[in-house]
Design a protein around this motif. Structure first.
Motif, PDB file in Angstrom:
ATOM      1  N   GLN A 136       0.830  -1.200   0.000  1.00 43.58           N
ATOM      2  CA  GLN A 136       0.000   0.000   0.000  1.00 43.58           C
ATOM      3  C   GLN A 136       0.863   1.248   0.000  1.00 43.58           C
ATOM      4  O   GLN A 136       0.599   2.205  -0.725  1.00 43.58           O
ATOM      5  N   ARG A 137       1.908   1.238   0.824  1.00 42.06           N
ATOM      6  CA  ARG A 137       2.808   2.381   0.913  1.00 42.06           C
ATOM      7  C   ARG A 137       3.501   2.628  -0.427  1.00 42.06           C
ATOM      8  O   ARG A 137       3.627   3.769  -0.868  1.00 42.06           O
ATOM      9  N   GLU A 138       3.924   1.548  -1.108  1.00 41.06           N
ATOM     10  CA  GLU A 138       4.574   1.691  -2.419  1.00 41.06           C
ATOM     11  C   GLU A 138       3.619   2.312  -3.435  1.00 41.06           C
ATOM     12  O   GLU A 138       4.010   3.207  -4.185  1.00 41.06           O
ATOM     13  N   ILE A 139       2.388   1.845  -3.458  1.00 45.67           N
ATOM     14  CA  ILE A 139       1.410   2.401  -4.391  1.00 45.67           C
ATOM     15  C   ILE A 139       1.168   3.871  -4.074  1.00 45.67           C
ATOM     16  O   ILE A 139       1.133   4.719  -4.966  1.00 45.67           O
ATOM     17  N   TYR A 140       1.029   4.187  -2.796  1.00 42.16           N
ATOM     18  CA  TYR A 140       0.807   5.577  -2.394  1.00 42.16           C
ATOM     19  C   TYR A 140       1.957   6.457  -2.878  1.00 42.16           C
ATOM     20  O   TYR A 140       1.740   7.518  -3.458  1.00 42.16           O
ATOM     21  N   HIS A 141       3.193   6.002  -2.647  1.00 41.34           N
ATOM     22  CA  HIS A 141       4.356   6.793  -3.062  1.00 41.34           C
ATOM     23  C   HIS A 141       4.426   6.912  -4.590  1.00 41.34           C
ATOM     24  O   HIS A 141       4.788   7.975  -5.107  1.00 41.34           O
ATOM     25  N   ASP A 142       4.054   5.857  -5.309  1.00 44.16           N
ATOM     26  CA  ASP A 142       4.022   5.929  -6.775  1.00 44.16           C
ATOM     27  C   ASP A 142       3.029   6.987  -7.240  1.00 44.16           C
ATOM     28  O   ASP A 142       3.317   7.773  -8.149  1.00 44.16           O
ATOM     29  N   ILE A 143       1.859   7.007  -6.615  1.00 42.67           N
ATOM     30  CA  ILE A 143       0.843   7.990  -6.984  1.00 42.67           C
ATOM     31  C   ILE A 143       1.358   9.402  -6.699  1.00 42.67           C
ATOM     32  O   ILE A 143       1.207  10.310  -7.516  1.00 42.67           O
ATOM     33  N   GLN A 144       1.982   9.601  -5.539  1.00 39.67           N
ATOM     34  CA  GLN A 144       2.520  10.914  -5.190  1.00 39.67           C
ATOM     35  C   GLN A 144       3.592  11.337  -6.184  1.00 39.67           C
ATOM     36  O   GLN A 144       3.654  12.498  -6.581  1.00 39.67           O
ATOM     37  N   GLU A 145       4.464  10.410  -6.583  1.00 36.01           N
ATOM     38  CA  GLU A 145       5.509  10.722  -7.557  1.00 36.01           C
ATOM     39  C   GLU A 145       4.901  11.118  -8.902  1.00 36.01           C
ATOM     40  O   GLU A 145       5.360  12.063  -9.540  1.00 36.01           O
ATOM     41  N   LYS A 146       3.865  10.411  -9.331  1.00 41.85           N
ATOM     42  CA  LYS A 146       3.220  10.741 -10.601  1.00 41.85           C
ATOM     43  C   LYS A 146       2.566  12.118 -10.538  1.00 41.85           C
ATOM     44  O   LYS A 146       2.619  12.880 -11.505  1.00 41.85           O
ATOM     45  N   LYS A 147       1.958  12.456  -9.402  1.00 43.66           N
ATOM     46  CA  LYS A 147       1.377  13.788  -9.243  1.00 43.66           C
ATOM     47  C   LYS A 147       2.469  14.844  -9.329  1.00 43.66           C
ATOM     48  O   LYS A 147       2.305  15.869  -9.981  1.00 43.66           O
ATOM     49  N   ARG A 148       3.585  14.591  -8.661  1.00 43.62           N
ATOM     50  CA  ARG A 148       4.701  15.540  -8.674  1.00 43.62           C
ATOM     51  C   ARG A 148       5.269  15.685 -10.081  1.00 43.62           C
ATOM     52  O   ARG A 148       5.568  16.794 -10.528  1.00 43.62           O
ATOM     53  N   LEU A 149       5.420  14.579 -10.806  1.00 44.47           N
ATOM     54  CA  LEU A 149       5.907  14.642 -12.188  1.00 44.47           C
ATOM     55  C   LEU A 149       4.950  15.444 -13.067  1.00 44.47           C
ATOM     56  O   LEU A 149       5.391  16.219 -13.923  1.00 44.47           O
ATOM     57  N   ALA A 150       3.646  15.258 -12.876  1.00 40.30           N
ATOM     58  CA  ALA A 150       2.664  16.016 -13.660  1.00 40.30           C
ATOM     59  C   ALA A 150       2.789  17.505 -13.352  1.00 40.30           C
ATOM     60  O   ALA A 150       2.716  18.344 -14.255  1.00 40.30           O
ATOM     61  N   GLU A 151       3.008  17.860 -12.066  1.00 37.48           N
ATOM     62  CA  GLU A 151       3.204  19.263 -11.695  1.00 37.48           C
ATOM     63  C   GLU A 151       4.451  19.829 -12.352  1.00 37.48           C
ATOM     64  O   GLU A 151       4.440  20.953 -12.865  1.00 37.48           O
ATOM     65  N   LEU A 152       5.536  19.063 -12.347  1.00 35.10           N
ATOM     66  CA  LEU A 152       6.772  19.519 -12.972  1.00 35.10           C
ATOM     67  C   LEU A 152       6.598  19.688 -14.474  1.00 35.10           C
ATOM     68  O   LEU A 152       7.120  20.649 -15.061  1.00 35.10           O
ATOM     69  N   GLU A 153       5.882  18.778 -15.094  1.00 35.17           N
ATOM     70  CA  GLU A 153       5.633  18.867 -16.530  1.00 35.17           C
ATOM     71  C   GLU A 153       4.842  20.134 -16.855  1.00 35.17           C
ATOM     72  O   GLU A 153       5.168  20.863 -17.791  1.00 35.17           O
ATOM     73  N   ARG A 154       3.788  20.405 -16.078  1.00 33.52           N
ATOM     74  CA  ARG A 154       3.000  21.629 -16.287  1.00 33.52           C
ATOM     75  C   ARG A 154       3.872  22.870 -16.101  1.00 33.52           C
ATOM     76  O   ARG A 154       3.798  23.818 -16.870  1.00 33.52           O
ATOM     77  N   TYR A 155       4.706  22.857 -15.072  1.00 34.71           N
ATOM     78  CA  TYR A 155       5.596  23.983 -14.794  1.00 34.71           C
ATOM     79  C   TYR A 155       6.563  24.192 -15.958  1.00 34.71           C
ATOM     80  O   TYR A 155       6.762  25.309 -16.434  1.00 34.71           O
ATOM     81  N   TYR A 156       7.138  23.112 -16.456  1.00 31.98           N
ATOM     82  CA  TYR A 156       8.079  23.186 -17.566  1.00 31.98           C
ATOM     83  C   TYR A 156       7.379  23.734 -18.812  1.00 31.98           C
ATOM     84  O   TYR A 156       7.897  24.625 -19.491  1.00 31.98           O
ATOM     85  N   GLN A 157       6.210  23.212 -19.144  1.00 29.68           N
ATOM     86  CA  GLN A 157       5.473  23.670 -20.322  1.00 29.68           C
ATOM     87  C   GLN A 157       5.092  25.142 -20.199  1.00 29.68           C
ATOM     88  O   GLN A 157       5.178  25.891 -21.174  1.00 29.68           O
ATOM     89  N   GLU A 158       4.686  25.555 -19.011  1.00 30.53           N
ATOM     90  CA  GLU A 158       4.331  26.964 -18.765  1.00 30.53           C
ATOM     91  C   GLU A 158       5.534  27.870 -19.017  1.00 30.53           C
ATOM     92  O   GLU A 158       5.428  28.904 -19.674  1.00 30.53           O
ATOM     93  N   ASN A 159       6.711  27.471 -18.493  1.00 30.25           N
ATOM     94  CA  ASN A 159       7.917  28.277 -18.693  1.00 30.25           C
ATOM     95  C   ASN A 159       8.323  28.319 -20.150  1.00 30.25           C
ATOM     96  O   ASN A 159       8.765  29.350 -20.646  1.00 30.25           O
ATOM     97  N   GLU A 160       8.202  27.198 -20.857  1.00 27.44           N
ATOM     98  CA  GLU A 160       8.521  27.169 -22.288  1.00 27.44           C
ATOM     99  C   GLU A 160       7.578  28.090 -23.064  1.00 27.44           C
ATOM    100  O   GLU A 160       8.010  28.801 -23.958  1.00 27.44           O
ATOM    101  N   ARG A 161       6.306  28.067 -22.704  1.00 29.26           N
ATOM    102  CA  ARG A 161       5.319  28.916 -23.366  1.00 29.26           C
ATOM    103  C   ARG A 161       5.657  30.388 -23.133  1.00 29.26           C
ATOM    104  O   ARG A 161       5.578  31.208 -24.046  1.00 29.26           O
ATOM    105  N   LYS A 162       6.062  30.746 -21.909  1.00 25.95           N
ATOM    106  CA  LYS A 162       6.415  32.140 -21.591  1.00 25.95           C
ATOM    107  C   LYS A 162       7.672  32.558 -22.356  1.00 25.95           C
ATOM    108  O   LYS A 162       7.763  33.705 -22.813  1.00 25.95           O
ATOM    109  N   LYS A 163       8.644  31.653 -22.489  1.00 29.57           N
ATOM    110  CA  LYS A 163       9.877  31.960 -23.231  1.00 29.57           C
ATOM    111  C   LYS A 163       9.575  32.243 -24.699  1.00 29.57           C
ATOM    112  O   LYS A 163      10.156  33.142 -25.294  1.00 29.57           O
ATOM    113  N   ASN A 164       8.705  31.432 -25.275  1.00 25.98           N
ATOM    114  CA  ASN A 164       8.412  31.541 -26.686  1.00 25.98           C
ATOM    115  C   ASN A 164       7.444  32.668 -27.013  1.00 25.98           C
ATOM    116  O   ASN A 164       7.261  33.012 -28.177  1.00 25.98           O
ATOM    117  N   ALA A 165       6.813  33.224 -26.012  1.00 28.64           N
ATOM    118  CA  ALA A 165       5.822  34.292 -26.252  1.00 28.64           C
ATOM    119  C   ALA A 165       6.454  35.641 -26.454  1.00 28.64           C
ATOM    120  O   ALA A 165       7.545  35.963 -26.348  1.00 28.64           O
TER     121      ALA A 165
END
Length: 165
Positions: A136-165
């Motif tokens: 259960q703990r492993e699954i929980y940590h996997d889910i948290q990591e995926k949420k964090r990766l999604a946040e980082l991806e959104r942050y990266y895309q946002e910064n790229e969009r601002k650079k290119n604008a």
């Protein structure tokens, strides 16, 4: 879940290795291993020291997450016990553990309304409940990591969009 398993659970919750955790308790990794396998138990002084590391001592002792005022009262009792019996060699520490074990748990909170889950979510939850705590703990940590990766991806895309604008 035994006291030893709850000690290990708290150590893992705090993200500490056995040597780090043992240092807070003023003991060795071998002694901590003995605690985590229920061969021995920490004395009141060691438990009091672990509260400073953020360990929920009442959970370790009782398996119940007590309200904060209960926790503070028990921590005060533990401090006095530790002062009177620093190495846990007298029956005082044993009496303390027995007393805590006999404490009535706090009243149960009102149940929350049942959530409506999709069939897929219900199937996942039913499967999850059947797993042991480690899985259960492993699954929980996997889910948290995926949420964090999604946040980082959104942050990266946002910064790229601002650079290119």
């Amino acid at each position: 879940m035994s006291i030893g398993e709850r000690i290990r659970s708290e150590r893992e919750r705090l993200g500490m290795s056995q040597p780090e955790f043992a240092k807070f308790a003023g003991t060795t990794k071998q002694t901590l291993f003995s605690w985590e396998t229920d061969k021995t138990y920490p004395n009141a002084g060691q438990m009091a020291a672990l509260t400073k590391a953020g360990v929920d001592v009442m959970y370790v002792l009782t398996g119940v997450n007590l309200p904060l005022d209960y926790q503070r009262n028990i921590e005060s009792m533990m401090k006095v016990t530790a002062e009177m019996d620093p190495d846990g060699s007298t029956s005082l520490t044993k009496k303390f553990y027995e007393g805590v074990g006999k404490m009535a748990p706090p009243p149960e909170p009102e149940p929350e309304p049942e959530l409506k889950l999709s069939r897929k979510d219900r199937a996942f939850w039913d499967m999850y409940k059947e797993l042991d705590e480690k899985d259960q703990r492993e699954i929980y940590h996997d889910i948290q990591e995926k949420k964090r990766l999604a946040e980082l991806e959104r942050y990266y895309q946002e910064n790229e969009r601002k650079k290119n604008a």
